[in-house]
Structure formats: C-alpha cells, structure tokens
Design an enzyme around this catalytic site. Structure first.
Site, PDB file in Angstrom:
ATOM      1  N   GLN A 114       0.831  -1.203   0.000  1.00  0.00           N
ATOM      2  CA  GLN A 114       0.000   0.000   0.000  1.00  0.00           C
ATOM      3  C   GLN A 114       0.867   1.255   0.000  1.00  0.00           C
ATOM      4  O   GLN A 114       0.354   2.358   0.011  1.00  0.00           O
ATOM      5  CB  GLN A 114      -0.877   0.036   1.257  1.00  0.00           C
ATOM      6  N   HIS A 134      -1.494   1.856  -4.044  1.00  0.00           N
ATOM      7  CA  HIS A 134      -1.809   3.280  -4.088  1.00  0.00           C
ATOM      8  C   HIS A 134      -1.028   3.993  -5.184  1.00  0.00           C
ATOM      9  O   HIS A 134      -1.540   4.890  -5.831  1.00  0.00           O
ATOM     10  CB  HIS A 134      -1.548   3.945  -2.737  1.00  0.00           C
TER      11      HIS A 134
END
Length: 153
Positions: A114, A134
């Site tokens: 992430q 992300h």
C-alpha cells in the site's frame, strides 16, 4: 516524493481507529512468534506478502493511524507529520531487505504494498514481483498492476 502526497488527501471523517500505540512484545513472546512465522514460511508453497505503512516507519516515514500518523493528526486538527527524511533519502529497512532475500531464495513469489515510498524497489525487489496499490492508482496504472498480480505460480 515527499509527504506532499499526504497534504493532498481529502479530509475523511471515518478513517477507522486512529492514535493507536505500537505494541512491543516481551523478547520471549517475540521469539515464539518469529519461530512460528519461520515455520509458516517454510511450509508455504506460494508466499505472497502484503505490506503497509508499518514496514517503513523505522525508515523515518510516518504511518497513517499511529500516534503521530497522518490521519491521527488530521483528526486532532494538526498538520501533516514531519518525516525525518524525504522519501528519496529514506533507506530500506531490515524488513525490506529480508523480503528481497526471500525472493532471491525463490521463496517469496510476490509483494503487494500500500506504500508510495518506493522502498521495496530501492531494496532490490524486482519490479515484476511488486504491486504498489496506491502508487498504481495515483498514476492511473491499475490495468498494468492487475496484469502483474495475475501471475502464474
């Protein structure tokens, strides 16, 4: 890249629990957990690791929900936390390097992260073995990411 990405996040009221403190196990408990993890890794056929902000906090990059995390401070009406280093100067942690060694040994097949700090790549993890959720989203590169996630083991 620096913490400038955090300043661009829109305020969200419901970001889950924030301000949580870290938990430090006594050495004997930690040793048992390490041994159990080692056995699980040895028995695994297709080890895939999912990482988040916690892997990079020891590198000087703040998390989101910790005591001085981005969302914790946002909820308290404070600004974005100070990073002890800009992303480009942060060095991969021992955990990043351990994942690289597991990949080199043929044990670790893929990492899903992430994080947007590039520390997995800078640690030497091959690009084709990494999906940065992300970062791929920020770059508008989701089809590319998902094509790499569907790897044949």
């Amino acid at each position: 890249m620096s913490l400038g990405y955090a300043e661009k996040l829109s305020y969200k009221e419901d970001v889950g629990s924030v301000g949580m403190s870290e938990i430090f196990d006594p050495p004997h408990v930690l040793q048992k957990k390490i041994e159990k993890l080692g056995l699980m890794i040895q028995k695994s056929k297709h080890l895939v690791v999912f990482t988040g902000a916690g892997i990079s906090t020891s590198c000087g990059i703040p998390d989101f929900r910790g005591p001085k995390g981005v969302w914790t401070l946002q909820r308290e009406g404070k600004g974005v936390p100070e990073a002890s280093l800009p992303f480009h100067r942060a060095m991969p942690s021992i955990t990043h390097m351990a994942l690289v060694e597991l990949e080199k040994a043929g044990i670790l097949k893929f990492v899903i992260s992430q994080n947007v700090d590039s520390l997995h790549l800078r640690s030497g993890l091959p690009r084709e073995k990494l999906a940065e959720l992300h970062w791929e989203f920020i770059q508008g590169n989701l089809p590319f990411m998902w094509s790499r996630v569907r790897v044949e083991f």
